[in-house]
Write a protein that holds these residues in place. Structure first.
Motif, PDB file in Angstrom:
ATOM      1  N   GLY A   1      17.808   7.133 -27.502  1.00 17.37           N
ATOM      2  CA  GLY A   1      17.498   5.773 -27.082  1.00 17.37           C
ATOM      3  C   GLY A   1      18.723   5.053 -26.570  1.00 17.37           C
TER       4      GLY A   1
ATOM      5  N   GLU B   1       4.821  10.393 -26.014  1.00 14.16           N
ATOM      6  CA  GLU B   1       6.017  10.255 -26.856  1.00 14.16           C
ATOM      7  C   GLU B   1       5.981   8.881 -27.513  1.00 14.16           C
ATOM      8  OE1 GLU B   1      10.926  10.451 -26.579  1.00 14.16           O
ATOM      9  OE2 GLU B   1       9.693  10.624 -24.770  1.00 14.16           O
ATOM     10  N   ARG B   2       6.085   8.846 -28.828  1.00 11.66           N
ATOM     11  CA  ARG B   2       6.061   7.580 -29.567  1.00 11.66           C
ATOM     12  C   ARG B   2       7.443   6.929 -29.509  1.00 11.66           C
ATOM     13  NH1 ARG B   2       2.256   6.182 -33.326  1.00 11.66           N
ATOM     14  NH2 ARG B   2       0.989   7.407 -31.871  1.00 11.66           N
ATOM     15  N   LYS B   3       7.470   5.674 -29.057  1.00 12.19           N
ATOM     16  CA  LYS B   3       8.738   4.959 -28.917  1.00 12.19           C
ATOM     17  C   LYS B   3       8.685   3.600 -29.596  1.00 12.19           C
ATOM     18  CE  LYS B   3      11.040   6.782 -24.800  1.00 12.19           C
ATOM     19  NZ  LYS B   3      11.732   6.415 -23.547  1.00 12.19           N
TER      20      LYS B   3
ATOM     21  N   SER C   1       8.357   3.823 -20.225  1.00  7.96           N
ATOM     22  CA  SER C   1       9.173   2.961 -21.077  1.00  7.96           C
ATOM     23  C   SER C   1       8.320   1.785 -21.541  1.00  7.96           C
ATOM     24  CB  SER C   1      10.395   2.447 -20.304  1.00  7.96           C
ATOM     25  OG  SER C   1      11.056   1.412 -21.014  1.00  7.96           O
TER      26      SER C   1
ATOM     27  N   GLU D   1      15.603   0.307 -27.364  1.00 10.34           N
ATOM     28  CA  GLU D   1      14.482   1.214 -27.151  1.00 10.34           C
ATOM     29  C   GLU D   1      14.908   2.616 -27.591  1.00 10.34           C
ATOM     30  OE1 GLU D   1      10.909   2.161 -24.026  1.00 10.34           O
ATOM     31  OE2 GLU D   1      12.845   1.554 -23.177  1.00 10.34           O
TER      32      GLU D   1
ATOM     33  N   SER E   1      13.266   6.673 -29.217  1.00 10.24           N
ATOM     34  CA  SER E   1      12.159   7.561 -29.546  1.00 10.24           C
ATOM     35  C   SER E   1      12.082   7.757 -31.053  1.00 10.24           C
ATOM     36  CB  SER E   1      12.349   8.913 -28.845  1.00 10.24           C
ATOM     37  OG  SER E   1      11.373   9.838 -29.277  1.00 10.24           O
TER      38      SER E   1
ATOM     39  N   CYS F   1      10.436  -0.298 -29.142  1.00 13.35           N
ATOM     40  CA  CYS F   1      11.200  -1.178 -28.257  1.00 13.35           C
ATOM     41  C   CYS F   1      11.219  -2.569 -28.861  1.00 13.35           C
ATOM     42  CB  CYS F   1      10.582  -1.211 -26.860  1.00 13.35           C
ATOM     43  SG  CYS F   1      11.570  -2.129 -25.642  1.00 13.35           S
TER      44      CYS F   1
END
Length: 251
Positions: free
Chosen positions: A221, A162-164, A121, A244, A246, A166
């Motif tokens: 998310g 994994e592109r996230k 995260s 947050e 994805s 936030c």
């Protein structure tokens, strides 16, 4: 320990290579090819035109990421860049989520307690940044768009990036409406209308003050007001709301 790397031809153009224990840098076939080219001498390799033509282009996920960064910056949020490694507590106990470690990639021999696992995260890094800048003028509005890593049995390395996205709002009020509005703005930029919110059961949020972001029937998310215990764990004395999610489903 001094065992050297050896190779032998096993048939035709196939070469079997046994790598010595001190060559930790050799992971794939291309690493062997690089060593051979260095040994032979790059200048001794005859120049020739490649057999095919390609056109360079930006990776779709990076192109999408740059566009989202621009939208968040225009919304008044400041981008941060935090460490990819964190402690075990950062992603579990501190966020009131004991199960988070189950899917985390763990470091076998961490040099410090702050770098024990690869983050699952982006939130711990942003909370630490907010904590270190709590004397700055309010409100504090931060965001990060980067990769997290989770375990996966479907990849060669046993892990998956994994592109996230936030974002955090911290001020004298919780600012839930700010991060909710930010979500709407991001979805408009993505030209996505098929999303919805449902009540979240995440322990990091105040009861009844968290929501899961749904894309159809898939959770991508969450957003909400952080629980006081989470804020205390990161030494933050002001209410915070976070978003947050994805970005992978939009690539």
């Amino acid at each position: 320990v001094s065992t050297q790397s050896t190779g032998k031809v096993v048939g035709g153009e196939v070469v079997s290579v046994e790598v010595g224990p001190t060559r930790h840098d050799i992971l794939h076939q291309c690493d062997i090819e690089e060593d051979l080219a260095i040994s032979y001498g790059y200048n001794n390799i005859p120049e020739q035109m490649p057999g095919l033509h390609t056109v360079a282009a930006e990776q779709p996920v990076n192109k999408l990421t740059d566009g989202i960064r621009g939208e968040l910056a225009r919304a008044g949020f400041t981008e941060v860049l935090t460490f990819s490694l964190c402690s075990r507590d950062d992603i579990s106990t501190s966020l009131r989520n004991e199960k988070a470690l189950e899917g985390a990639v763990k470091i076998a021999n961490p040099k410090t307690s702050e770098f024990q696992v690869v983050r699952t995260s982006l939130l711990p890094g942003i909370l630490k940044t907010a904590s270190c800048n709590r004397k700055m003028p309010l409100p504090i509005k931060l965001f990060e768009v980067s990769d997290v890593v989770i375990q996966s049995d479907d990849t060669e390395t046993g892990s998956l990036n994994e592109r996230k996205l936030c974002a955090l709002f911290s001020g004298r009020s919780s600012g839930f409406e700010v991060v909710h509005g930010l979500l709407d703005r991001v979805m408009v930029a993505l030209a996505e209308t098929g999303y919805s919110l449902r009540q979240s059961a995440e322990g990091m949020f105040l009861a009844g003050r968290g929501a899961d972001v749904m894309l159809g029937t898939e959770k991508i998310g969450h957003l909400g007001i952080l629980h006081p215990e989470v804020l205390e764990n990161f030494e933050i004395n002001l209410p915070c709301s976070i978003l947050e999610m994805s970005l992978e489903p939009f690539v």
